[in-house]
Write a protein that holds these residues in place. Structure first.
Motif, PDB file in Angstrom:
ATOM      1  N   THR A 161       7.554 -81.387 -17.362  1.00  0.00           N
ATOM      2  CA  THR A 161       8.025 -80.542 -16.276  1.00  0.00           C
ATOM      3  C   THR A 161       8.093 -79.130 -16.830  1.00  0.00           C
ATOM      4  O   THR A 161       8.761 -78.865 -17.828  1.00  0.00           O
ATOM      5  N   VAL A 162       7.373 -78.215 -16.179  1.00  0.00           N
ATOM      6  CA  VAL A 162       7.259 -76.837 -16.636  1.00  0.00           C
ATOM      7  C   VAL A 162       7.963 -75.929 -15.634  1.00  0.00           C
ATOM      8  O   VAL A 162       7.800 -76.092 -14.421  1.00  0.00           O
ATOM      9  N   VAL A 163       8.748 -74.994 -16.135  1.00  0.00           N
ATOM     10  CA  VAL A 163       9.398 -73.996 -15.287  1.00  0.00           C
ATOM     11  C   VAL A 163       8.805 -72.630 -15.610  1.00  0.00           C
ATOM     12  O   VAL A 163       8.665 -72.261 -16.784  1.00  0.00           O
ATOM     13  N   LEU A 164       8.451 -71.894 -14.574  1.00  0.00           N
ATOM     14  CA  LEU A 164       7.859 -70.568 -14.716  1.00  0.00           C
ATOM     15  C   LEU A 164       8.853 -69.530 -14.201  1.00  0.00           C
ATOM     16  O   LEU A 164       9.293 -69.602 -13.056  1.00  0.00           O
ATOM     17  N   SER A 165       9.187 -68.565 -15.051  1.00  0.00           N
ATOM     18  CA  SER A 165      10.208 -67.571 -14.714  1.00  0.00           C
ATOM     19  C   SER A 165       9.619 -66.172 -14.835  1.00  0.00           C
ATOM     20  O   SER A 165       9.088 -65.799 -15.890  1.00  0.00           O
ATOM     21  N   HIS A 166       9.723 -65.400 -13.770  1.00  0.00           N
ATOM     22  CA  HIS A 166       8.961 -64.155 -13.630  1.00  0.00           C
ATOM     23  C   HIS A 166       9.639 -62.950 -14.257  1.00  0.00           C
ATOM     24  O   HIS A 166      10.799 -62.989 -14.701  1.00  0.00           O
ATOM     25  N   ALA A 167       8.908 -61.840 -14.252  1.00  0.00           N
ATOM     26  CA  ALA A 167       9.389 -60.571 -14.797  1.00  0.00           C
ATOM     27  C   ALA A 167      10.200 -59.798 -13.762  1.00  0.00           C
ATOM     28  O   ALA A 167      10.149 -60.080 -12.554  1.00  0.00           O
ATOM     29  N   LEU A 168      10.924 -58.803 -14.239  1.00  0.00           N
ATOM     30  CA  LEU A 168      11.704 -57.922 -13.372  1.00  0.00           C
ATOM     31  C   LEU A 168      10.790 -57.241 -12.350  1.00  0.00           C
ATOM     32  O   LEU A 168       9.717 -56.744 -12.681  1.00  0.00           O
ATOM     33  N   GLY A 169      11.229 -57.247 -11.085  1.00  0.00           N
ATOM     34  CA  GLY A 169      10.467 -56.584 -10.042  1.00  0.00           C
ATOM     35  C   GLY A 169       9.287 -57.378  -9.531  1.00  0.00           C
ATOM     36  O   GLY A 169       8.497 -56.869  -8.733  1.00  0.00           O
ATOM     37  N   CYS A 170       9.166 -58.627  -9.964  1.00  0.00           N
ATOM     38  CA  CYS A 170       8.078 -59.502  -9.500  1.00  0.00           C
ATOM     39  C   CYS A 170       8.695 -60.658  -8.714  1.00  0.00           C
ATOM     40  O   CYS A 170       9.853 -60.604  -8.316  1.00  0.00           O
ATOM     41  N   ASP A 171       7.935 -61.697  -8.495  1.00  0.00           N
ATOM     42  CA  ASP A 171       8.468 -62.904  -7.879  1.00  0.00           C
ATOM     43  C   ASP A 171       7.636 -64.080  -8.354  1.00  0.00           C
ATOM     44  O   ASP A 171       6.737 -63.922  -9.187  1.00  0.00           O
ATOM     45  N   ILE A 174       8.564 -71.444 -19.425  1.00  0.00           N
ATOM     46  CA  ILE A 174       7.624 -70.360 -19.665  1.00  0.00           C
ATOM     47  C   ILE A 174       8.148 -69.136 -18.932  1.00  0.00           C
ATOM     48  O   ILE A 174       8.187 -69.104 -17.695  1.00  0.00           O
ATOM     49  N   GLY A 175       8.588 -68.140 -19.684  1.00  0.00           N
ATOM     50  CA  GLY A 175       9.162 -66.952 -19.077  1.00  0.00           C
ATOM     51  C   GLY A 175       8.546 -65.692 -19.648  1.00  0.00           C
ATOM     52  O   GLY A 175       8.261 -65.608 -20.846  1.00  0.00           O
ATOM     53  N   VAL A 201       8.203 -70.995 -24.030  1.00  0.00           N
ATOM     54  CA  VAL A 201       7.167 -69.980 -24.185  1.00  0.00           C
ATOM     55  C   VAL A 201       7.809 -68.662 -23.769  1.00  0.00           C
ATOM     56  O   VAL A 201       8.192 -68.488 -22.607  1.00  0.00           O
ATOM     57  N   LEU A 202       7.955 -67.756 -24.728  1.00  0.00           N
ATOM     58  CA  LEU A 202       8.624 -66.471 -24.501  1.00  0.00           C
ATOM     59  C   LEU A 202       7.576 -65.373 -24.593  1.00  0.00           C
ATOM     60  O   LEU A 202       7.109 -65.044 -25.688  1.00  0.00           O
ATOM     61  N   ALA A 203       7.212 -64.823 -23.452  1.00  0.00           N
ATOM     62  CA  ALA A 203       6.118 -63.857 -23.411  1.00  0.00           C
ATOM     63  C   ALA A 203       6.627 -62.455 -23.106  1.00  0.00           C
ATOM     64  O   ALA A 203       7.470 -62.278 -22.223  1.00  0.00           O
ATOM     65  N   ASN A 204       6.136 -61.480 -23.874  1.00  0.00           N
ATOM     66  CA  ASN A 204       6.421 -60.068 -23.592  1.00  0.00           C
ATOM     67  C   ASN A 204       7.906 -59.845 -23.347  1.00  0.00           C
ATOM     68  O   ASN A 204       8.311 -59.264 -22.341  1.00  0.00           O
ATOM     69  N   THR A 205       8.702 -60.289 -24.293  1.00  0.00           N
ATOM     70  CA  THR A 205      10.144 -60.247 -24.104  1.00  0.00           C
ATOM     71  C   THR A 205      10.831 -59.866 -25.404  1.00  0.00           C
ATOM     72  O   THR A 205      10.177 -59.657 -26.431  1.00  0.00           O
TER      73      THR A 205
END
Length: 420
Positions: free
Chosen positions: A180-190, A249-250, A273-277
């Protein structure tokens, strides 16, 4: 001068015909040939099955799809049934699954009309009931109101406050989810920023995407938020969905929420997964966040939009993908002001650096080579301090690396999932 008695065009065509339709059908067709239709059988074998099916420009599976769409559009139901049966029972390399057949007919409905697709579905359903046991398929009674677009997933809102808008894509292979994968977006996105990746991962995973508080269709409570609250929001959603431990994955703010989730609710996280953070900002950067909050409060979202796009996307991408940038800009400027300011506070006050050693799950850290918002040094801190972390750097990627380099990002994420 020698004479070859073999008509190679006919023989090649017959070989293709047998491969696509099966020996039994071809043998029956040839045995029924008479002096009236033998020339016609010869013609279609040479011209259809050799001159067209023998061309290497399209694989046989693609040609099956074209024939099914064409015969349905023209209401040639005898041919449609013949090729439907052959497509479902064909060789492993070129057969269609029932789901792929469904997609063909869904597209027929738009390009050839609903009546044609309606009849095609009826013929196909009859064949599926007949040959289902041979291909391991059994049609399951399903209420039309209960289905959802497979490219979006089932949409709903969580209970409680704040109520979060979310989508769930179940694995398309119909099997138990690999993860089960959770996708969490960036500020100002959705959550829509993840559509491409979500649909790739949903091949064999359950994929949950959601709008963080203050974003998209989720609630935007008044006041300033903390990253702990954003993590608790996610934990509440996952418990409502009975998700079990997830792969998180955020990107940017989504990666910050993932860190806090792993620290505050470790039983809910299997991997990160921690991307661009980042795990924290220096004081100078915190002052910039406070200034951004003041600007938005005084002048609205439009006042910061161009500067944000310049940080989210590098110059070359903005020049070559103007429509994509415009879409993200529109998403930003239409954001709820109070919700955006609340999340800015949570991001600017982010601080997990001294606690990173307590994150005990496998972690992939993704950095953008050109990222000015969270430079490489920030992501290196994550990779160095999280015990089971490794770092990957995406070339030609700025802050929204999953948008600028979608295939490279997807390959990293998919490879990481395979390693778990």
């Amino acid at each position: 001068m020698s004479y070859d008695p073999i008509d190679h065009d006919f023989e090649r065509g017959q070989a293709n015909r047998r491969q696509i339709l099966g020996d039994a059908w071809v043998d029956r067709s040839l045995s029924n040939a008479t002096d009236f239709n033998a020339e016609f059988q010869n013609l279609i074998t040479r011209f259809a099955w050799n001159d067209i099916w023998g061309r290497p420009g399209l694989d046989h599976k693609s040609r099956r799809i074209i024939v099914l769409a064409t015969t349905a559009a023209l209401s040639r139901w005898e041919e449609f049934e013949l090729h439907t049966r052959a497509a479902l029972l064909g060789d492993a390399g070129n057969r269609l699954t029932p789901d792929e057949l469904k997609e063909v007919l869904m597209q027929v409905a738009i390009y050839a009309g609903v009546p044609a697709a309606n009849t095609a579905f009826s013929h196909a359903q009859k064949i599926l009931r007949e040959i289902g046991p041979q291909i391991g398929y059994a049609p399951t009674p399903t209420a039309p109101a209960a289905v959802s677009h497979p490219g979006i997933g089932r949409q709903a809102r969580s209970a409680g406050k704040p109520s979060l808008h979310y989508t769930v894509r179940e694995p398309r292979n119909g099997k138990t989810p690999r993860h089960t994968v959770v996708l969490s977006h960036a500020l100002g996105c959705d959550l829509s920023m993840w559509d491409s990746l979500a649909n790739q991962l949903a091949a064999d995973c359950r994929v949950i995407a959601y709008d963080q508080r203050g974003h998209g269709s989720s609630d935007a409570p008044a006041g300033l938020y903390s990253m702990a609250e954003l993590a608790d929001d996610a934990a509440s959603l996952l418990r409502q969905l009975d998700s079990g431990p997830v792969v998180w994955i955020g990107l940017s703010m989504g990666g910050m929420a993932g860190q806090e989730l792993a620290l505050r609710h470790p039983a809910l996280v299997n991997a990160l997964v921690l991307a661009n953070t980042t795990s924290s900002y220096p004081e100078a950067a915190r002052a910039v966040w406070r200034q951004r909050m003041d600007t938005v409060q005084a002048q609205g979202m439009e006042a910061i939009a161009d500067a944000v796009m310049a940080r989210y996307f590098h110059d070359a991408y903005r020049a070559s993908h103007a429509a994509s940038v415009a879409r993200f800009r529109q998403r930003l400027v239409s954001s709820d002001v109070d919700g955006y300011i609340g999340c800015c506070h949570a991001v600017g006050a982010m601080e997990t650096t001294e606690r990173l050693s307590n994150i005990t799950v496998p972690t992939l850290v993704i950095a953008g080579e050109l990222d000015q918002g969270t430079p490489l040094a920030m992501t290196q801190t994550l990779a160095e301090r999280i015990p089971q972390a490794r770092l990957a750097v995406l070339k030609d990627a700025s802050h929204l690396s999953a948008i600028e380099q979608p295939q490279a990002f997807a390959e990293l994420a998919s490879g990481f999932l395979l390693s778990l």
